[in-house]
Design a protein around this motif. Structure first.
Motif, PDB file in Angstrom:
ATOM      1  N   VAL A   1       0.840  -1.200   0.000  1.00 39.63           N
ATOM      2  CA  VAL A   1       0.000   0.000   0.000  1.00 39.63           C
ATOM      3  C   VAL A   1       0.875   1.249   0.000  1.00 39.63           C
ATOM      4  O   VAL A   1       1.775   1.399   0.824  1.00 39.63           O
ATOM      5  CB  VAL A   1      -0.939   0.025   1.229  1.00 39.63           C
ATOM      6  CG1 VAL A   1      -1.782   1.292   1.247  1.00 39.63           C
ATOM      7  CG2 VAL A   1      -1.819  -1.210   1.260  1.00 39.63           C
ATOM      8  N   ASN A   2       0.589   2.172  -0.937  1.00 37.86           N
ATOM      9  CA  ASN A   2       1.298   3.453  -0.917  1.00 37.86           C
ATOM     10  C   ASN A   2       0.330   4.643  -0.958  1.00 37.86           C
ATOM     11  O   ASN A   2       0.754   5.786  -1.036  1.00 37.86           O
ATOM     12  CB  ASN A   2       2.358   3.544  -2.021  1.00 37.86           C
ATOM     13  CG  ASN A   2       1.807   3.331  -3.403  1.00 37.86           C
ATOM     14  OD1 ASN A   2       0.609   3.466  -3.640  1.00 37.86           O
ATOM     15  ND2 ASN A   2       2.691   3.000  -4.326  1.00 37.86           N
ATOM     16  N   LYS A   3      -0.972   4.330  -0.870  1.00 32.31           N
ATOM     17  CA  LYS A   3      -1.978   5.383  -0.757  1.00 32.31           C
ATOM     18  C   LYS A   3      -3.221   4.787  -0.110  1.00 32.31           C
ATOM     19  O   LYS A   3      -3.557   3.637  -0.369  1.00 32.31           O
ATOM     20  CB  LYS A   3      -2.336   5.960  -2.125  1.00 32.31           C
ATOM     21  CG  LYS A   3      -3.363   7.083  -2.060  1.00 32.31           C
ATOM     22  CD  LYS A   3      -3.738   7.607  -3.450  1.00 32.31           C
ATOM     23  CE  LYS A   3      -4.844   8.637  -3.348  1.00 32.31           C
ATOM     24  NZ  LYS A   3      -5.337   9.062  -4.657  1.00 32.31           N
ATOM     25  N   LEU A   4      -3.862   5.583   0.736  1.00 39.55           N
ATOM     26  CA  LEU A   4      -5.102   5.137   1.353  1.00 39.55           C
ATOM     27  C   LEU A   4      -6.058   6.307   1.511  1.00 39.55           C
ATOM     28  O   LEU A   4      -5.637   7.454   1.607  1.00 39.55           O
ATOM     29  CB  LEU A   4      -4.856   4.459   2.706  1.00 39.55           C
ATOM     30  CG  LEU A   4      -4.264   5.289   3.840  1.00 39.55           C
ATOM     31  CD1 LEU A   4      -5.363   5.918   4.679  1.00 39.55           C
ATOM     32  CD2 LEU A   4      -3.417   4.392   4.719  1.00 39.55           C
ATOM     33  N   GLU A   5      -7.340   5.972   1.502  1.00 42.28           N
ATOM     34  CA  GLU A   5      -8.402   6.954   1.710  1.00 42.28           C
ATOM     35  C   GLU A   5      -9.369   6.380   2.730  1.00 42.28           C
ATOM     36  O   GLU A   5      -9.837   5.253   2.581  1.00 42.28           O
ATOM     37  CB  GLU A   5      -9.165   7.223   0.411  1.00 42.28           C
ATOM     38  CG  GLU A   5      -8.320   7.793  -0.697  1.00 42.28           C
ATOM     39  CD  GLU A   5      -9.058   7.863  -2.031  1.00 42.28           C
ATOM     40  OE1 GLU A   5     -10.227   7.432  -2.103  1.00 42.28           O
ATOM     41  OE2 GLU A   5      -8.448   8.317  -3.003  1.00 42.28           O
ATOM     42  N   LEU A   6      -9.640   7.151   3.781  1.00 45.95           N
ATOM     43  CA  LEU A   6     -10.604   6.763   4.799  1.00 45.95           C
ATOM     44  C   LEU A   6     -11.668   7.845   4.872  1.00 45.95           C
ATOM     45  O   LEU A   6     -11.352   9.011   5.100  1.00 45.95           O
ATOM     46  CB  LEU A   6      -9.926   6.613   6.165  1.00 45.95           C
ATOM     47  CG  LEU A   6      -8.804   5.585   6.250  1.00 45.95           C
ATOM     48  CD1 LEU A   6      -8.086   5.693   7.592  1.00 45.95           C
ATOM     49  CD2 LEU A   6      -9.338   4.186   6.035  1.00 45.95           C
ATOM     50  N   GLU A   7     -12.910   7.448   4.651  1.00 47.54           N
ATOM     51  CA  GLU A   7     -14.020   8.391   4.667  1.00 47.54           C
ATOM     52  C   GLU A   7     -14.995   7.965   5.763  1.00 47.54           C
ATOM     53  O   GLU A   7     -15.496   6.833   5.759  1.00 47.54           O
ATOM     54  CB  GLU A   7     -14.713   8.368   3.310  1.00 47.54           C
ATOM     55  CG  GLU A   7     -15.631   9.511   3.057  1.00 47.54           C
ATOM     56  CD  GLU A   7     -16.171   9.498   1.629  1.00 47.54           C
ATOM     57  OE1 GLU A   7     -17.258  10.069   1.445  1.00 47.54           O
ATOM     58  OE2 GLU A   7     -15.526   8.923   0.725  1.00 47.54           O
ATOM     59  N   PHE A   8     -15.227   8.873   6.733  1.00 48.86           N
ATOM     60  CA  PHE A   8     -16.113   8.577   7.848  1.00 48.86           C
ATOM     61  C   PHE A   8     -16.556   9.878   8.505  1.00 48.86           C
ATOM     62  O   PHE A   8     -15.821  10.870   8.496  1.00 48.86           O
ATOM     63  CB  PHE A   8     -15.422   7.679   8.886  1.00 48.86           C
ATOM     64  CG  PHE A   8     -14.161   8.272   9.455  1.00 48.86           C
ATOM     65  CD1 PHE A   8     -14.182   8.987  10.640  1.00 48.86           C
ATOM     66  CD2 PHE A   8     -12.948   8.128   8.800  1.00 48.86           C
ATOM     67  CE1 PHE A   8     -13.027   9.550  11.161  1.00 48.86           C
ATOM     68  CE2 PHE A   8     -11.779   8.690   9.312  1.00 48.86           C
ATOM     69  CZ  PHE A   8     -11.821   9.402  10.500  1.00 48.86           C
TER      70      PHE A   8
ATOM     71  N   LYS B   1     -15.795  13.162   7.082  1.00 47.38           N
ATOM     72  CA  LYS B   1     -14.369  13.503   7.009  1.00 47.38           C
ATOM     73  C   LYS B   1     -13.730  12.630   5.938  1.00 47.38           C
ATOM     74  O   LYS B   1     -14.175  11.512   5.687  1.00 47.38           O
ATOM     75  CB  LYS B   1     -13.662  13.200   8.337  1.00 47.38           C
ATOM     76  CG  LYS B   1     -14.151  13.979   9.516  1.00 47.38           C
ATOM     77  CD  LYS B   1     -13.419  13.515  10.762  1.00 47.38           C
ATOM     78  CE  LYS B   1     -14.072  14.077  12.006  1.00 47.38           C
ATOM     79  NZ  LYS B   1     -13.506  13.502  13.221  1.00 47.38           N
ATOM     80  N   LEU B   2     -12.684  13.149   5.336  1.00 45.79           N
ATOM     81  CA  LEU B   2     -11.903  12.381   4.382  1.00 45.79           C
ATOM     82  C   LEU B   2     -10.436  12.518   4.756  1.00 45.79           C
ATOM     83  O   LEU B   2      -9.916  13.632   4.840  1.00 45.79           O
ATOM     84  CB  LEU B   2     -12.126  12.867   2.945  1.00 45.79           C
ATOM     85  CG  LEU B   2     -11.270  12.203   1.874  1.00 45.79           C
ATOM     86  CD1 LEU B   2     -11.557  10.711   1.767  1.00 45.79           C
ATOM     87  CD2 LEU B   2     -11.467  12.882   0.522  1.00 45.79           C
ATOM     88  N   ILE B   3      -9.803  11.388   5.014  1.00 45.21           N
ATOM     89  CA  ILE B   3      -8.362  11.371   5.277  1.00 45.21           C
ATOM     90  C   ILE B   3      -7.705  10.644   4.116  1.00 45.21           C
ATOM     91  O   ILE B   3      -8.090   9.519   3.780  1.00 45.21           O
ATOM     92  CB  ILE B   3      -8.038  10.671   6.611  1.00 45.21           C
ATOM     93  CG1 ILE B   3      -8.584  11.496   7.781  1.00 45.21           C
ATOM     94  CG2 ILE B   3      -6.536  10.445   6.745  1.00 45.21           C
ATOM     95  CD1 ILE B   3      -8.352  10.880   9.147  1.00 45.21           C
ATOM     96  N   VAL B   4      -6.751  11.313   3.494  1.00 46.66           N
ATOM     97  CA  VAL B   4      -5.991  10.722   2.397  1.00 46.66           C
ATOM     98  C   VAL B   4      -4.523  10.771   2.782  1.00 46.66           C
ATOM     99  O   VAL B   4      -4.010  11.827   3.174  1.00 46.66           O
ATOM    100  CB  VAL B   4      -6.208  11.487   1.068  1.00 46.66           C
ATOM    101  CG1 VAL B   4      -5.361  10.879  -0.042  1.00 46.66           C
ATOM    102  CG2 VAL B   4      -7.678  11.501   0.690  1.00 46.66           C
ATOM    103  N   CYS B   5      -3.863   9.629   2.712  1.00 43.94           N
ATOM    104  CA  CYS B   5      -2.436   9.539   3.008  1.00 43.94           C
ATOM    105  C   CYS B   5      -1.744   8.867   1.831  1.00 43.94           C
ATOM    106  O   CYS B   5      -2.322   7.997   1.179  1.00 43.94           O
ATOM    107  CB  CYS B   5      -2.191   8.724   4.272  1.00 43.94           C
ATOM    108  SG  CYS B   5      -2.935   9.410   5.749  1.00 43.94           S
ATOM    109  N   SER B   6      -0.514   9.284   1.604  1.00 44.93           N
ATOM    110  CA  SER B   6       0.229   8.750   0.475  1.00 44.93           C
ATOM    111  C   SER B   6       1.715   8.740   0.816  1.00 44.93           C
ATOM    112  O   SER B   6       2.190   9.588   1.574  1.00 44.93           O
ATOM    113  CB  SER B   6      -0.028   9.629  -0.748  1.00 44.93           C
ATOM    114  OG  SER B   6       0.661   9.149  -1.864  1.00 44.93           O
TER     115      SER B   6
END
Length: 172
Positions: free
Chosen positions: A31-38, A41-46
């Protein structure tokens, strides 16, 4: 012909035992990118080019790599606790029509996992893979891991030289 009784026991298993329980088929290091939506809110990490995890949204910052590793590890180890329904007539009864969490994990531009989390049921939570019809129960621990507080996964920004000088003068 005669066979050993242990052979018969192997054949006498239930459907749950025979089904594949892994929802993901990748290593957390892929994994080199993730998106968490809850919770709206939206958290995007890369990962940047040096392999350092960065928070992109909601605010660009360096991420705490051990926290992100916990999130990606949980994604790679996702297992079904119970197979609920392979052809649900409605997702509403599982809370998946309006999921509490949407989680996406990528390797470059390739989507590794896209999962929706719904209502809690005891120690578990309903889950569904995007593009698949089946509904599962998985451990609710995933809810805690995939709904992080922004401050818990990101490092505080380092103050600029001007801010550091001003702070030092205030402390004196």
């Amino acid at each position: 012909f005669l066979v050993d009784t242990s052979f018969v026991n192997i054949l006498n298993t239930d459907l749950y035992t025979l089904r594949k329980k892994d929802l993901a088929d990748f290593n957390s290091t892929d994994v080199n990118k993730l998106e968490l939506e809850f919770s709206n809110k939206l958290i995007v990490c890369s990962k940047d080019t040096s392999g350092t995890w960065m928070v992109i949204k909601p605010e660009p910052r360096k991420a705490k790599s051990w926290e992100i590793s916990s999130i990606t590890r949980k994604a790679a180890q996702l297992e079904v606790v119970k197979f609920v329904d392979d052809q649900p007539s409605s997702l509403a009864m599982y809370g998946l029509d309006s999921p509490s969490v949407k989680a996406r994990f990528y390797k470059d531009d390739s989507l590794l996992l896209d999962v929706l989390l719904g209502k809690r049921v005891g120690d578990d939570v309903y889950a569904k893979l995007a593009g698949k019809s089946s509904v599962y129960l998985i451990e609710k621990e995933v809810l805690e891991i995939w709904t992080p507080n922004f401050k818990d996964i990101s490092e505080e920004p380092k103050p600029s030289n001007v801010e550091a000088t001003e702070q030092a003068s205030l402390n004196n």
